[in-house]
Scaffold this active site. Structure first.
Site, mmCIF file in Angstrom:
data_model
loop_
_atom_site.group_PDB
_atom_site.id
_atom_site.type_symbol
_atom_site.label_atom_id
_atom_site.label_comp_id
_atom_site.label_asym_id
_atom_site.label_seq_id
_atom_site.Cartn_x
_atom_site.Cartn_y
_atom_site.Cartn_z
ATOM 1 N N LYS A 27 71.820 57.312 16.880
ATOM 2 C CA LYS A 27 72.160 57.563 15.472
ATOM 3 C C LYS A 27 70.928 57.423 14.577
ATOM 4 C CE LYS A 27 75.318 56.089 11.774
ATOM 5 N NZ LYS A 27 74.262 55.677 10.812
ATOM 6 N N SER A 28 70.080 56.437 14.873
ATOM 7 C CA SER A 28 68.891 56.208 14.052
ATOM 8 C C SER A 28 67.882 57.341 14.166
ATOM 9 C CB SER A 28 68.230 54.882 14.433
ATOM 10 O OG SER A 28 67.622 54.963 15.705
ATOM 11 N N ASP A 66 74.162 42.081 22.798
ATOM 12 C CA ASP A 66 74.125 43.325 23.564
ATOM 13 C C ASP A 66 72.915 43.409 24.492
ATOM 14 O OD1 ASP A 66 76.484 44.224 22.594
ATOM 15 O OD2 ASP A 66 75.661 45.766 21.285
ATOM 16 N N GLY A 67 71.788 42.835 24.061
ATOM 17 C CA GLY A 67 70.603 42.846 24.906
ATOM 18 C C GLY A 67 70.848 42.115 26.215
ATOM 19 N N ASN A 121 73.931 52.896 27.369
ATOM 20 C CA ASN A 121 73.690 53.462 26.041
ATOM 21 C C ASN A 121 72.878 54.753 26.084
ATOM 22 O OD1 ASN A 121 75.115 51.431 24.850
ATOM 23 N ND2 ASN A 121 73.344 50.321 24.076
ATOM 24 N N GLU A 122 71.602 54.632 26.479
ATOM 25 C CA GLU A 122 70.756 55.809 26.441
ATOM 26 C C GLU A 122 69.586 55.683 27.404
ATOM 27 O OE1 GLU A 122 70.677 53.951 23.178
ATOM 28 O OE2 GLU A 122 69.087 52.781 24.130
ATOM 29 N N TYR A 177 70.676 53.531 18.916
ATOM 30 C CA TYR A 177 69.372 54.178 18.786
ATOM 31 C C TYR A 177 69.529 55.668 18.501
ATOM 32 C CZ TYR A 177 64.608 55.638 20.003
ATOM 33 O OH TYR A 177 63.350 56.177 19.972
ATOM 34 N N THR A 215 76.120 55.394 18.622
ATOM 35 C CA THR A 215 76.104 54.664 17.341
ATOM 36 C C THR A 215 74.897 53.743 17.219
ATOM 37 O OG1 THR A 215 77.498 52.924 18.302
ATOM 38 C CG2 THR A 215 78.613 54.701 17.128
#
Length: 242
Positions: free
Chosen positions: A161-162, A46-47, A118-119, A159, A157
């Site tokens: 979520k954590s 993913d990175g 993602n974010e 960072y 789902t």
């Protein structure tokens, strides 16, 4: 014939595969293009996928990403096997592609625009930040703490979520969320301190008290150019092989 580019991880085992893939694509008459490719082959986790997306921000809604898992975590890259590359090249040639779309966040900061799968994070781990939050230009609250994270449904789902954020199940539902990072509650500052779910009718505006915060778009650090940032679900879509 099509234009292509290849983005890979740093693993040595990947290098030989990349060289063979590039050679074959060129021999078939395709063109290597690092500016405006039609297809970007992504070899990694993913990175590596997020790196590829940020490399082609300027043509995000035109390029098609073809990911293959080779290495670490692979949410975006776990659907295709390295062994299937030849089949996928043939499918591209025959226009039998299996494509999926993902929503992205659009972040505007002065004269710059960034896109995130993602974010986006705005934070300062050395000093507390003060950020005024507006929803459609209506004042919501003043945040006091380490920072904020805003994510798409896909990013919910990871960072998000954590940090205690909500998991958003429906994809491409034009929903995103805001979560506070380590808020400080005092008699003067008391914030929501819970995931805030927003849809594409709501534009998020953040007013920073300084320019010392770090802006992270997915895994990429960007320089903050002005104290006001606006964030929303973009009209652009990320297009990727299923």
């Amino acid at each position: 014939m099509f234009k292509f580019f290849i983005v890979k991880n740093d693993y040595k085992v990947t290098a030989k595969l990349i060289a063979e893939l590039e050679k074959q694509l060129l021999e078939q008459g395709n063109l290597l293009d690092d500016k405006n490719p039609d297809y970007v082959f992504v070899i990694g986790g993913d990175g590596t996928f997020l790196k590829a997306v940020h490399l082609f921000q300027n043509c995000l809604d035109q390029v098609k990403f073809i990911p293959f898992k080779s290495g670490g975590i692979g949410f975006y890259t776990n659907r295709n096997n390295i062994q299937d590359i030849q089949k996928i090249i043939a499918a591209i040639k025959n226009q039998q592609m299996q494509l999926s779309t993902y929503e992205v966040l659009e972040i505007s900061n002065k004269n710059q625009v960034h896109y995130c799968c993602n974010e986006v994070k705005i934070l300062n781990e050395k000093n507390l930040v003060y950020i005024k939050i507006f929803l459609n230009d209506e004042f919501f609250e003043t945040f006091h703490g380490t920072g904020l994270v805003i994510s798409t449904a896909n990013g919910s789902t990871g960072y998000m979520k954590s940090t205690g954020g909500a998991v958003i199940f429906p994809k491409n539902a034009k929903i995103y969320q805001l979560q506070e990072l380590v808020p400080v509650s005092t008699n003067k500052y008391r914030t929501l301190n819970a995931p805030l779910i927003l849809n594409n009718d709501v534009k998020l505006k953040l007013e920073l008290s300084s320019l010392t915060e770090t802006l992270l778009c997915d895994t990429q650090e960007r320089k903050i150019m002005g104290k006001e940032l606006t964030i929303k679900i973009s009209d652009k879509k990320l297009i990727s092989w299923v």
